[in-house]
Design a protein around this motif. Structure first.
Motif, PDB file in Angstrom:
ATOM      1  N   ASP A   1      95.419  94.998   6.125  1.00 23.56           N
ATOM      2  CA  ASP A   1      96.839  95.345   6.343  1.00 23.56           C
ATOM      3  C   ASP A   1      97.543  94.255   7.143  1.00 23.56           C
ATOM      4  O   ASP A   1      98.659  93.836   6.818  1.00 23.56           O
ATOM      5  N   LEU A   2      96.893  93.810   8.211  1.00 20.39           N
ATOM      6  CA  LEU A   2      97.472  92.775   9.075  1.00 20.39           C
ATOM      7  C   LEU A   2      97.639  91.475   8.275  1.00 20.39           C
ATOM      8  O   LEU A   2      98.671  90.801   8.352  1.00 20.39           O
ATOM      9  N   ALA A   3      96.590  91.143   7.509  1.00 26.94           N
ATOM     10  CA  ALA A   3      96.592  89.899   6.723  1.00 26.94           C
ATOM     11  C   ALA A   3      97.695  89.916   5.672  1.00 26.94           C
ATOM     12  O   ALA A   3      98.402  88.915   5.466  1.00 26.94           O
ATOM     13  N   GLU A   4      97.867  91.054   5.010  1.00 20.15           N
ATOM     14  CA  GLU A   4      98.914  91.166   3.976  1.00 20.15           C
ATOM     15  C   GLU A   4     100.295  90.948   4.593  1.00 20.15           C
ATOM     16  O   GLU A   4     101.120  90.206   4.040  1.00 20.15           O
ATOM     17  N   ALA A   5     100.529  91.569   5.753  1.00 23.13           N
ATOM     18  CA  ALA A   5     101.844  91.432   6.404  1.00 23.13           C
ATOM     19  C   ALA A   5     102.101  89.976   6.794  1.00 23.13           C
ATOM     20  O   ALA A   5     103.208  89.447   6.588  1.00 23.13           O
ATOM     21  N   ALA A   6     101.078  89.307   7.338  1.00 23.47           N
ATOM     22  CA  ALA A   6     101.251  87.900   7.737  1.00 23.47           C
ATOM     23  C   ALA A   6     101.467  87.026   6.503  1.00 23.47           C
ATOM     24  O   ALA A   6     102.289  86.097   6.513  1.00 23.47           O
TER      25      ALA A   6
ATOM     26  N   ARG B   1      83.198  95.872  30.566  1.00 25.35           N
ATOM     27  CA  ARG B   1      84.387  95.211  31.142  1.00 25.35           C
ATOM     28  C   ARG B   1      84.356  93.700  30.961  1.00 25.35           C
ATOM     29  O   ARG B   1      85.383  93.036  31.049  1.00 25.35           O
ATOM     30  N   THR B   2      83.166  93.135  30.710  1.00 26.33           N
ATOM     31  CA  THR B   2      83.081  91.674  30.589  1.00 26.33           C
ATOM     32  C   THR B   2      83.630  91.176  29.245  1.00 26.33           C
ATOM     33  O   THR B   2      83.879  89.990  29.089  1.00 26.33           O
ATOM     34  N   THR B   3      83.792  92.073  28.276  1.00 27.84           N
ATOM     35  CA  THR B   3      84.315  91.645  26.969  1.00 27.84           C
ATOM     36  C   THR B   3      85.588  92.399  26.547  1.00 27.84           C
ATOM     37  O   THR B   3      86.486  91.787  25.961  1.00 27.84           O
ATOM     38  N   CYS B   4      85.670  93.715  26.848  1.00 24.70           N
ATOM     39  CA  CYS B   4      86.766  94.500  26.239  1.00 24.70           C
ATOM     40  C   CYS B   4      88.149  94.088  26.735  1.00 24.70           C
ATOM     41  O   CYS B   4      89.146  94.372  26.074  1.00 24.70           O
ATOM     42  N   VAL B   5      88.222  93.386  27.864  1.00 27.24           N
ATOM     43  CA  VAL B   5      89.531  92.996  28.400  1.00 27.24           C
ATOM     44  C   VAL B   5      90.064  91.715  27.743  1.00 27.24           C
ATOM     45  O   VAL B   5      91.213  91.335  27.980  1.00 27.24           O
ATOM     46  N   LEU B   6      89.228  91.061  26.936  1.00 26.97           N
ATOM     47  CA  LEU B   6      89.563  89.698  26.504  1.00 26.97           C
ATOM     48  C   LEU B   6      90.200  89.597  25.108  1.00 26.97           C
ATOM     49  O   LEU B   6      90.841  88.598  24.809  1.00 26.97           O
ATOM     50  N   PHE B   7      89.971  90.593  24.256  1.00 26.68           N
ATOM     51  CA  PHE B   7      90.316  90.411  22.844  1.00 26.68           C
ATOM     52  C   PHE B   7      91.472  91.303  22.394  1.00 26.68           C
ATOM     53  O   PHE B   7      91.775  92.311  23.036  1.00 26.68           O
ATOM     54  N   GLY B   8      92.090  90.904  21.268  1.00 23.67           N
ATOM     55  CA  GLY B   8      93.184  91.678  20.694  1.00 23.67           C
ATOM     56  C   GLY B   8      93.187  91.533  19.179  1.00 23.67           C
ATOM     57  O   GLY B   8      92.380  90.787  18.610  1.00 23.67           O
ATOM     58  N   ASP B   9      94.100  92.255  18.524  1.00 22.98           N
ATOM     59  CA  ASP B   9      94.192  92.253  17.057  1.00 22.98           C
ATOM     60  C   ASP B   9      95.445  91.492  16.612  1.00 22.98           C
ATOM     61  O   ASP B   9      96.460  91.489  17.334  1.00 22.98           O
ATOM     62  N   GLY B  10      95.405  90.921  15.424  1.00 24.41           N
ATOM     63  CA  GLY B  10      96.582  90.236  14.895  1.00 24.41           C
ATOM     64  C   GLY B  10      96.239  89.432  13.660  1.00 24.41           C
ATOM     65  O   GLY B  10      95.071  89.372  13.248  1.00 24.41           O
ATOM     66  N   ALA B  11      97.266  88.821  13.081  1.00 26.55           N
ATOM     67  CA  ALA B  11      97.056  87.983  11.891  1.00 26.55           C
ATOM     68  C   ALA B  11      98.124  86.902  11.811  1.00 26.55           C
ATOM     69  O   ALA B  11      99.270  87.114  12.227  1.00 26.55           O
ATOM     70  N   GLY B  12      97.711  85.751  11.290  1.00 32.06           N
ATOM     71  CA  GLY B  12      98.655  84.661  11.038  1.00 32.06           C
ATOM     72  C   GLY B  12      98.303  84.032   9.700  1.00 32.06           C
ATOM     73  O   GLY B  12      97.153  84.134   9.249  1.00 32.06           O
ATOM     74  N   ALA B  13      99.281  83.418   9.072  1.00 33.71           N
ATOM     75  CA  ALA B  13      99.030  82.829   7.749  1.00 33.71           C
ATOM     76  C   ALA B  13      99.907  81.598   7.550  1.00 33.71           C
ATOM     77  O   ALA B  13     100.979  81.490   8.153  1.00 33.71           O
ATOM     78  N   ILE B  14      99.429  80.699   6.720  1.00 31.77           N
ATOM     79  CA  ILE B  14     100.263  79.559   6.307  1.00 31.77           C
ATOM     80  C   ILE B  14     100.166  79.410   4.788  1.00 31.77           C
ATOM     81  O   ILE B  14      99.217  79.902   4.169  1.00 31.77           O
TER      82      ILE B  14
END
Ligand code: UT7
Length: 323
Positions: free
Chosen positions: A54-59, A152-165
């Motif tokens: 879904d994220l990839a399609e939108a990007a 706590r050593t990992t869950c604070v660091l990452f997020g979701d998203g998408a970019g495309a060219i």
């Protein structure tokens, strides 16, 4: 000679924003610790049922709009992700079908956080070989699905998203003044595969698993490897650090961005930073940062961009691109 020119870029971030304060209510952490050690203040988290596809399609649609092209103009889709919708088929084929494209090729690339640079280099080589004419290169991730929300050593660091060219094969002179990808450099050293990995998978455990990371070790290798691969790109073209208008780095940690810029004597104001608002979005981070700096007018036609990333494997890479 044929050059792969970026003719459009786009991005998508899930609506839901998770702040450090919210995380502090879930694990033993604080806004102060997360900001001081990583520079991250918030990240976006996909909604229930919202997938990498879904994220990839939108990007991808955003990038096509920006390029002024239709889905049918595309004959290659290379999608970098470590969090595909399913074990197979490739999420690239999901995007292809959603866009209504029935021709050409579509496949995923798995190089974790270096995935977009790997995908860019792969598409560039197909275009330069004359096998395809226009490629959608996408980085899309839902790392929220593979985080251990009690670690706590990992869950604070990452997020979701998408970019495309959108990359298009165009005729160039073969000089550094050409628009497009001037050079790309990829590396891997699999002996470090156990410093950043997911403890599950279809063949090993028949589970999805959770991300595990020896952060300090990864950090140490990141600045060294990134500096080396940036120098490699400059040496290959005869260009100098001063020639770079914008650095578009993988966004893992603000301290890695600062450390790499310092080591290479790059002006920190030329480094595009999104990690504060996006966290580490793995393969999506480079095209997300690129799109932000193009859309807000920082990146101008003719400028020289340095893209770089390092991630699990380890894998790492760089590319010099004239906008
Ligand atoms: O995208 C792929 C590449 N990934 C990266 O490049 C990530 C590279 N690594 C990093 O960015 C950093 O190493 C981290 C941000 C992961 C960690 O920063 P650090 O300065 O290396 O901290 P540390 O792991 O050495 O931890 C320092 C202390 C530890 O406590 P003790 O042992 O000193 O008592 C940790 O237990 O901080 C503790 N800690 C936390 N405290 C509060 C670890 N995570 C947290 C937390 N909140 N979330």
């Amino acid at each position: 000679m044929i050059r792969s020119v970026i003719v459009g870029c786009g991005s998508y971030l899930p609506k839901r924003v998770m702040t450090n304060a919210e995380l502090a209510g879930m694990v033993d952490t604080s806004d102060e610790w997360i900001v001081a050690r990583s520079g991250i203040r918030q990240r976006h988290i996909a909604a229930d049922g919202e997938t990498t596809g879904d994220l990839a399609e939108a990007a991808a649609r955003d990038a096509l709009d920006h390029a002024g092209l239709q889905p049918d103009d595309i004959d290659l889709i290379v999608l970098a992700t470590a969090t595909p919708d399913s074990t197979f088929p490739a999420t690239a084929t999901v995007v292809q079908s959603r866009l209504g494209i029935r021709h050409g090729a579509a496949f995923d690339i798995q190089a974790v956080c270096s995935g977009f640079v790997y995908a860019l280099a792969t598409a560039d080589n197909f275009l330069k070989a004359g096998q395809f004419r226009r490629a959608l290169v996408i980085g899309a991730e839902t790392f929220s699905r593979i985080l251990d929300w009690e670690d706590r050593t990992t869950c604070v660091l990452f997020g979701d998203g998408a970019g495309a060219i959108v990359l298009e094969a165009m005729e160039g002179e073969g000089t550094n003044a050409d628009r497009g990808i001037l050079t790309s450099h990829l590396h891997a050293d699999g002996c470090h595969h156990d410093l950043l990995y997911v403890d599950g998978g279809p063949s090993g455990t028949q589970t999805v698993g959770h991300l595990r990371m020896s952060g300090k070790e990864v950090f140490r290798h990141a600045v060294v490897n990134l500096s080396a691969v940036i120098n490699e790109a400059l040496d290959a073209t005869g260009l100098h650090a001063d020639d770079i208008d914008w650095v578009i780095p993988h966004q893992a940690n603000k301290r890695i961005l600062d450390g790499t810029a310092r080591k290479l004597k790059l002006d920190p104001s030329k480094v595009v930073v999104t990690v504060d608002r996006h966290g580490n979005t793995s393969a999506a981070s480079v095209p997300l940062a690129l799109t932000e700096a193009v859309r807000d007018g920082r990146i101008q036609r003719g400028q020289l961009l340095l893209l770089e990333a390092m991630g699990g494997g380890f894998t790492w890479g760089s590319a010099l691109v004239r906008w």
